[in-house]
Motif scaffolding. Sequence first.
Motif, PDB file in Angstrom:
ATOM      1  N   THR A 198      41.108  44.016  33.375  1.00 45.63           N
ATOM      2  CA  THR A 198      39.881  43.664  34.090  1.00 45.63           C
ATOM      3  C   THR A 198      39.347  42.324  33.609  1.00 45.63           C
ATOM      4  O   THR A 198      39.574  41.911  32.476  1.00 45.63           O
ATOM      5  CB  THR A 198      38.787  44.733  33.916  1.00 45.63           C
ATOM      6  N   GLN A 243      37.051  42.918  42.916  1.00 49.88           N
ATOM      7  CA  GLN A 243      36.662  44.315  43.084  1.00 49.88           C
ATOM      8  C   GLN A 243      35.175  44.515  43.352  1.00 49.88           C
ATOM      9  O   GLN A 243      34.796  45.430  44.063  1.00 49.88           O
ATOM     10  CB  GLN A 243      37.027  45.108  41.816  1.00 49.88           C
ATOM     11  N   SER A 244      34.328  43.684  42.740  1.00 50.90           N
ATOM     12  CA  SER A 244      32.890  43.954  42.835  1.00 50.90           C
ATOM     13  C   SER A 244      32.084  42.682  42.663  1.00 50.90           C
ATOM     14  O   SER A 244      32.579  41.677  42.160  1.00 50.90           O
ATOM     15  CB  SER A 244      32.474  44.958  41.753  1.00 50.90           C
ATOM     16  N   SER A 246      36.878  41.732  38.725  1.00 48.99           N
ATOM     17  CA  SER A 246      38.197  41.758  39.340  1.00 48.99           C
ATOM     18  C   SER A 246      39.178  42.465  38.419  1.00 48.99           C
ATOM     19  O   SER A 246      38.896  42.711  37.246  1.00 48.99           O
ATOM     20  CB  SER A 246      38.685  40.346  39.647  1.00 48.99           C
ATOM     21  N   THR A 247      40.318  42.799  38.988  1.00 44.77           N
ATOM     22  CA  THR A 247      41.436  43.283  38.202  1.00 44.77           C
ATOM     23  C   THR A 247      42.488  42.179  38.208  1.00 44.77           C
ATOM     24  O   THR A 247      42.480  41.296  39.064  1.00 44.77           O
ATOM     25  CB  THR A 247      42.033  44.570  38.791  1.00 44.77           C
ATOM     26  N   GLN A 300      35.646  39.899  34.204  1.00 39.45           N
ATOM     27  CA  GLN A 300      34.316  39.764  34.795  1.00 39.45           C
ATOM     28  C   GLN A 300      33.817  38.343  34.573  1.00 39.45           C
ATOM     29  O   GLN A 300      33.774  37.862  33.444  1.00 39.45           O
ATOM     30  CB  GLN A 300      33.319  40.735  34.168  1.00 39.45           C
ATOM     31  N   LYS A 351      42.621  40.357  41.828  1.00 41.87           N
ATOM     32  CA  LYS A 351      42.110  41.083  42.988  1.00 41.87           C
ATOM     33  C   LYS A 351      40.632  41.337  42.738  1.00 41.87           C
ATOM     34  O   LYS A 351      40.262  42.041  41.798  1.00 41.87           O
ATOM     35  CB  LYS A 351      42.849  42.406  43.174  1.00 41.87           C
TER      36      LYS A 351
END
Length: 102
Positions: free
Chosen positions: A56, A88-89, A73-74, A58, A86
Amino acid sequence: VIAQNPTPNPASSPLMGGTWTMKWTSEKEILFLLEKGLFGLPCTSVYQIIDTEAGTLQNSLDFAEDSYLRVGSTFKPGEGERFAFKFQSCGLKWKWLPLPPP
């Protein structure tokens, strides 16, 4: 910079993990927020938290009065020094008010 890195395959290295303060960027969105702030609040810090074990990442921009923009993201190590991301939030808070992402 990449050519000067002594770590082979840095995208796969556990040395990538940690909290990293941003010292330079060409990202237009970050440069805009550094210059203009978040709805009038100045930016106080920009950093990235990388957890290599969890895969992960951030990106965080902190602003005055406990405000922030966070993008999560990942990632997977790619070849050599590259990552595959990718998103994610996204989280945005202005003073006491959490705002929905755009």
